[in-house]
Design a protein around this motif. Structure first.
Motif, PDB file in Angstrom:
ATOM      1  N   ARG A 492       0.836  -1.188   0.000  1.00  0.00           N
ATOM      2  CA  ARG A 492       0.000   0.000   0.000  1.00  0.00           C
ATOM      3  C   ARG A 492       0.875   1.244   0.000  1.00  0.00           C
ATOM      4  NH1 ARG A 492      -3.750  -0.353   5.063  1.00  0.00           N
ATOM      5  NH2 ARG A 492      -1.687  -0.751   5.978  1.00  0.00           N
ATOM      6  N   ILE A 493       0.406   2.266  -0.687  1.00  0.00           N
ATOM      7  CA  ILE A 493       1.148   3.525  -0.722  1.00  0.00           C
ATOM      8  C   ILE A 493       0.891   4.273   0.573  1.00  0.00           C
ATOM      9  CG2 ILE A 493       1.445   5.698  -1.941  1.00  0.00           C
ATOM     10  CD1 ILE A 493       0.547   4.339  -4.470  1.00  0.00           C
ATOM     11  N   ARG A 494       1.950   4.618   1.239  1.00  0.00           N
ATOM     12  CA  ARG A 494       1.819   5.323   2.506  1.00  0.00           C
ATOM     13  C   ARG A 494       1.480   6.799   2.269  1.00  0.00           C
ATOM     14  NH1 ARG A 494       7.065   3.130   5.938  1.00  0.00           N
ATOM     15  NH2 ARG A 494       6.551   0.888   5.800  1.00  0.00           N
ATOM     16  N   PRO A 495       0.720   7.395   3.168  1.00  0.00           N
ATOM     17  CA  PRO A 495       0.430   8.832   3.005  1.00  0.00           C
ATOM     18  C   PRO A 495       1.688   9.675   3.104  1.00  0.00           C
ATOM     19  CG  PRO A 495      -0.309   8.028   5.139  1.00  0.00           C
ATOM     20  CD  PRO A 495       0.049   6.828   4.345  1.00  0.00           C
ATOM     21  N   MET A 496       2.657   9.238   3.883  1.00  0.00           N
ATOM     22  CA  MET A 496       3.912   9.950   4.025  1.00  0.00           C
ATOM     23  C   MET A 496       5.042   8.933   3.904  1.00  0.00           C
ATOM     24  SD  MET A 496       5.327  12.862   4.340  1.00  0.00           S
ATOM     25  CE  MET A 496       3.910  13.827   4.858  1.00  0.00           C
ATOM     26  N   PRO A 497       5.513   8.627   2.681  1.00  0.00           N
ATOM     27  CA  PRO A 497       6.583   7.633   2.532  1.00  0.00           C
ATOM     28  C   PRO A 497       7.840   8.055   3.265  1.00  0.00           C
ATOM     29  CG  PRO A 497       5.541   8.156   0.425  1.00  0.00           C
ATOM     30  CD  PRO A 497       5.039   9.155   1.398  1.00  0.00           C
ATOM     31  N   LEU A 498       8.608   7.059   3.661  1.00  0.00           N
ATOM     32  CA  LEU A 498       9.846   7.338   4.382  1.00  0.00           C
ATOM     33  C   LEU A 498      10.834   8.069   3.482  1.00  0.00           C
ATOM     34  CD1 LEU A 498      10.347   3.917   6.223  1.00  0.00           C
ATOM     35  CD2 LEU A 498       9.461   6.054   7.177  1.00  0.00           C
ATOM     36  N   GLY A 499      11.433   9.125   4.014  1.00  0.00           N
ATOM     37  CA  GLY A 499      12.412   9.892   3.258  1.00  0.00           C
ATOM     38  C   GLY A 499      11.823  10.929   2.341  1.00  0.00           C
TER      39      GLY A 499
END
Length: 642
Positions: A492-499
């Protein structure tokens, strides 16, 4: 061999007979297949493990004695071609199971196989190898270190009995069995000391050339005349070496090819090939170098080999051209030959595989040279030897400086002249082998084998380091499997991806909207061409004032970029001024004021008005109906005047 009243031997003999009786019930039709397993005997195999309570050696000796008694009785009473010989195959299967369970000597099965090979004909050995091929993976899976020497010894003894010409397919089966049984990095098949097959001596007839034969005839006639006159016989010809024969053949062919011309140009003599009588001893003398390449470390032998191979190569090319001209060139597969004696059910297999052992008779030499398979066979030998010489160049020997096996490293180094000749000869041989319908495929196969052989030679020079890799453990395999599964799973695509960067600052505060500032036309509007006039002048100044080559090159690149952008922008509005640009580094014509251009237009328009006034003065004003034709005629007259 008998039990000699030993109780343990009698007990094991009874157990083996019971197991063989059980095997007969399972395999009612006899034959090699199917293979017997431990489950087929329903616990009878475990009975052998509880028969003796003594030491392991005494137990192994008693089992071996019992097996040999049964084995010899079967050999004496049955033939390997009879269906009843399946008793021996069943006995071998039982010994294979006992060997895996460590209830007998691991190599006992192959001891009996070795004796069976010694007692059978070649046809019987083929049947035995049918059994070995069907059980190879099973009988070599465990305790191979105790079995490998027996396997190697028995197969080598069999290969010595086989004919490489008549039993080519069977030899291949034996080699394949060895290759599949032994690990890839095993040293048993590696010639670590670099020994050569010096016993392979080629014997050929002492056949003189036509020139020598004529000379001998003349000498004999001269000797008879002198003898009749009372003179002594002192003109007996002496034998010549191969090198002298090659020199005489070369001189003879060069002299015969010279032509006399009265032109001012110098004519170089063309090399021609000698006749078959001259070539015969030169050609077969090459075999000594093929079997012992180290002979070429002597300069005399190397020069002799060079001249002999050159003459042979020229003769092969001439024969090839003659056969093409006559249309009689045939591939090796066009004329397949069978064997003299046909064997049971194997005529098709053996008739399609004939590996000749070439004869050295002078009467057959002409026919052999005309055969494409023969020429390819000789040239492949030459290609192997030329590759050996190229491995002695300084560049090639430098790659082997770190190796440890000094027995395959030679101190001899090939000089530049010989290196050039070897490289040229290798290219000639490669070109020749690629000729014909299947030539490219044949050479690709040969080149692939030789390239892989170079890798094996390098591995041997390094002392044959281990090349086997340990199998992957179950834990590492499970970890890798889980990692691969996780990498390939849908995420799933995160609302705030890491980095990632938070872009909320673009919305700004309540008073300022930064997104609107990004839409300002000044940020993306195309500049005018005149805006680059000053930067181009500055770039010219930087080119003149540059102190180093790096600074000058950087300034030139910057100017070129500005010139290109100026031309690209001006092409949309000032394309008509591009004709005035004489130098691509100077774009002053694009930066001229537009007033000058309007002035030119006005001058052109004024000239047109003066011409119209002149037309009106010269031509009377007509009526409305005739005004247009008169004006046109007046214009024509004015044009005629000019």
């Amino acid at each position: 061999m008998s039990s000699a009243g030993i109780e343990s031997v009698d007990n094991f003999t009874a157990v083996f007979k019971k197991l063989l009786a059980r095997a007969r019930d399972i395999k009612t039709n006899g034959g090699i297949e199917p293979a017997l397993t431990m489950q087929d005997f329903e616990g009878g195999i475990e009975e052998i493990g509880h028969q003796s309570q003594g030491s392991i050696n005494r137990k192994y000796a008693a089992i071996e004695t019992a097996c040999r008694n049964i084995f010899y009785d079967l050999l004496a009473s049955t033939s390997i071609e009879d269906p009843s010989f399946s008793e021996v195959w069943n006995l071998f299967d039982i010994l294979s199971i006992l060997s895996d369970l460590e209830n007998c000597e691991p190599s006992l099965l192959f001891w009996l196989v070795e004796e069976l090979l010694d007692t059978q004909t070649i046809d019987g050995c083929r049947i035995l190898f049918d059994y070995l091929d069907s059980r190879r993976e099973r009988i070599t899976a465990k305790h191979f270190k105790q079995k490998n020497l027996v396997i190697l010894r028995s197969c080598n003894e069999l290969l010595r009995r086989l004919s490489r010409a008549e039993d080519t397919v069977f030899c291949g089966r034996v080699f394949i069995f060895l290759f599949q049984s032994f690990p890839l990095g095993d040293r048993s098949s590696v010639n670590l000391r670099g020994e050569y097959h010096v016993e392979n001596v080629t014997v050929y007839e002492d056949w003189p050339s036509k020139t020598e034969a004529k000379a001998e005839d003349g000498m004999e006639l001269d000797q008879k005349e002198r003898t009749s006159e009372g003179e002594k016989d002192v003109n007996k010809p002496e034998g010549k070496s191969i090198l002298e024969q090659q020199k005489d053949a070369t001189e003879q062919t060069v002299l015969s090819s010279k032509t006399v011309k009265f032109d001012a140009q110098e004519v170089k003599p063309q090399e021609s090939t000698p006749d078959m009588d001259t070539l015969y001893p030169i050609f077969w003398s090459l075999q000594q170098n093929f079997s012992t390449p180290t002979r070429l470390f002597e300069e005399t032998n190397l020069q002799e080999f060079r001249s002999g191979l050159d003459v042979t190569m020229r003769k092969f090319k001439e024969v090839h051209q003659e056969l093409l001209a006559r249309g009689t060139s045939k591939l090796p597969d066009d004329n397949k030959r069978g064997v003299k004696r046909k064997r049971n059910g194997q005529e098709d297999e053996l008739s399609s595989s004939f590996n000749p052992k070439y004869l050295t008779s002078r009467d057959l030499f002409d026919l052999e040279v005309s055969d494409l398979a023969f020429r390819r066979h000789i040239l492949v030998q030459a290609l192997i030897l030329v590759d050996f010489l190229l491995s002695l160049t300084p560049k090639a020997k430098k790659k082997l400086e770190h190796t440890s096996n000094k027995s395959v490293l030679y101190s001899y180094t090939l000089n530049e002249e010989h290196v050039k000749w070897a490289s040229t000869m290798r290219n000639d041989i490669a070109t020749y082998l690629q000729q014909g319908v299947e030539g490219k495929f044949y050479y690709r196969m040969v080149d692939t084998v030789l390239s892989r052989d170079k890798n094996w030679a390098h591995w041997k020079a390094e002392g044959c380091p281990p090349i086997e890799r340990d199998p992957v453990s179950a834990e590492d395999f499970a970890e890798a499997e889980n990692g691969a599964r996780g990498a390939c799973a849908n995420k799933r695509i995160r609302p705030m991806p890491l980095g990632s960067l938070d872009l909320k600052f673009l919305s700004g505060g309540s008073d300022v909207n930064l997104m609107e500032k990004l839409k300002d036309p000044e940020r993306y509007s195309i500049p005018s061409a005149e805006s680059f006039r000053r930067p181009i002048a500055d770039a010219d100044f930087d080119v003149v004032m540059a102190r180093t080559d790096e600074e000058k090159q950087s300034a030139i690149d910057a100017k070129a970029s500005k010139l290109w952008r100026t031309l690209r922008i001006a092409s949309k509005s000032k394309l008509n001024l591009f004709d005035k640009i004489d130098d691509s580094n100077k774009l002053d014509a694009l930066f001229e004021p537009e007033g000058d251009e309007n002035k030119e237009k006005a001058e052109v328009n004024g000239t047109d008005e003066n011409q119209e006034q002149l037309i009106k003065e010269v031509t009377p004003l007509p009526t409305d109906q005739e005004e247009k034709p008169v004006i046109e005629s007046g214009v024509d007259r004015i044009r005629g005047i000019h």
